[in-house]
Scaffold this motif. Sequence first.
Motif, PDB file in Angstrom:
ATOM      1  N   SER A  53     129.814  66.263  48.344  1.00  0.00           N
ATOM      2  CA  SER A  53     128.552  66.994  48.425  1.00  0.00           C
ATOM      3  C   SER A  53     127.627  66.445  47.334  1.00  0.00           C
ATOM      4  CB  SER A  53     128.783  68.495  48.240  1.00  0.00           C
ATOM      5  OG  SER A  53     128.791  68.840  46.868  1.00  0.00           O
ATOM      6  N   GLU A  54     126.414  66.917  47.313  1.00  0.00           N
ATOM      7  CA  GLU A  54     125.445  66.428  46.324  1.00  0.00           C
ATOM      8  C   GLU A  54     125.603  67.090  44.953  1.00  0.00           C
ATOM      9  OE1 GLU A  54     121.589  65.473  49.065  1.00  0.00           O
ATOM     10  OE2 GLU A  54     121.999  67.585  48.623  1.00  0.00           O
ATOM     11  N   LYS A  55     126.508  68.045  44.835  1.00  0.00           N
ATOM     12  CA  LYS A  55     126.637  68.829  43.606  1.00  0.00           C
ATOM     13  C   LYS A  55     127.536  68.132  42.586  1.00  0.00           C
ATOM     14  CE  LYS A  55     123.971  71.839  45.349  1.00  0.00           C
ATOM     15  NZ  LYS A  55     122.589  71.873  44.862  1.00  0.00           N
ATOM     16  N   LYS A  56     127.153  68.272  41.302  1.00  0.00           N
ATOM     17  CA  LYS A  56     127.894  67.613  40.215  1.00  0.00           C
ATOM     18  C   LYS A  56     129.373  67.935  40.245  1.00  0.00           C
ATOM     19  CE  LYS A  56     125.167  69.130  36.897  1.00  0.00           C
ATOM     20  NZ  LYS A  56     124.442  69.378  35.641  1.00  0.00           N
ATOM     21  N   ARG A  57     129.708  69.175  40.532  1.00  0.00           N
ATOM     22  CA  ARG A  57     131.119  69.568  40.499  1.00  0.00           C
ATOM     23  C   ARG A  57     131.943  68.809  41.529  1.00  0.00           C
ATOM     24  NH1 ARG A  57     127.746  73.619  42.298  1.00  0.00           N
ATOM     25  NH2 ARG A  57     128.245  74.739  44.228  1.00  0.00           N
ATOM     26  N   ALA A  58     131.353  68.506  42.686  1.00  0.00           N
ATOM     27  CA  ALA A  58     132.057  67.731  43.711  1.00  0.00           C
ATOM     28  C   ALA A  58     132.066  66.246  43.350  1.00  0.00           C
ATOM     29  CB  ALA A  58     131.412  67.949  45.073  1.00  0.00           C
ATOM     30  N   ILE A  59     130.937  65.733  42.906  1.00  0.00           N
ATOM     31  CA  ILE A  59     130.858  64.315  42.531  1.00  0.00           C
ATOM     32  C   ILE A  59     131.807  64.024  41.371  1.00  0.00           C
ATOM     33  CG2 ILE A  59     129.342  62.543  41.544  1.00  0.00           C
ATOM     34  CD1 ILE A  59     127.043  63.905  43.193  1.00  0.00           C
ATOM     35  N   ASN A  60     131.813  64.882  40.352  1.00  0.00           N
ATOM     36  CA  ASN A  60     132.702  64.665  39.211  1.00  0.00           C
ATOM     37  C   ASN A  60     134.167  64.735  39.629  1.00  0.00           C
ATOM     38  OD1 ASN A  60     130.420  64.456  37.628  1.00  0.00           O
ATOM     39  ND2 ASN A  60     130.601  66.479  36.741  1.00  0.00           N
ATOM     40  N   THR A  61     134.500  65.666  40.501  1.00  0.00           N
ATOM     41  CA  THR A  61     135.874  65.756  41.012  1.00  0.00           C
ATOM     42  C   THR A  61     136.253  64.469  41.727  1.00  0.00           C
ATOM     43  OG1 THR A  61     135.748  68.174  41.210  1.00  0.00           O
ATOM     44  CG2 THR A  61     137.431  67.061  42.528  1.00  0.00           C
TER      45      THR A  61
END
Length: 195
Positions: A53-61
Amino acid sequence: MNLYFVRHGETEKNKSKCYYGRLDVELTDNGILQAEKAGKLLEHIDFDKVYASEKKRAINTAEILLENKKYELMTDARINERDFGDFEGKDHKQLEVLYPEEWKQWCEDWKNVSPPGGESYIDLYKRVKNYMDDILKLNDENILIVTHGGVIRSIYCYILGGNMDYFWNFGSNNGDISVIKYEYGNLYIDSIIHV
């Protein structure tokens, strides 16, 4: 085709049990650990494509999961968490006080009613369905998709023929890995792994 869905690691908003989707927050130390554990479980798989997804929490994961591996990480707004509008960052006790009428309506019809300025569950499901329809057209063997709990539950509903009543029949913990297979025109949940 093997689809590996991973829910992002824990955030402070998860810990405080707030409604949030649009808010863009970081992983906690525990969330980083969850992503590392999921990465260990998936390290033997060569992915053809990787989405988040575009959200940091998903990208960082996703970045932690794929540490030391070279993949192009593609983001897609269709697998962002539901936008809770004015309910963002608040728990149910706060909502009962701040938005008593809207909260009551939402509780009575969680599928169709949108929080003020946000999305209904129907809106979320429609974009997740659109995403899944496109994914199933690909000719890839292994796809990693790092996303959110509401999206993953919506995907389970998609697998079960679009019946949104199943939304609450599955858990989706931070860091969980859901393996979904698409074979001979059949889509099914192969496993759900808790980290």
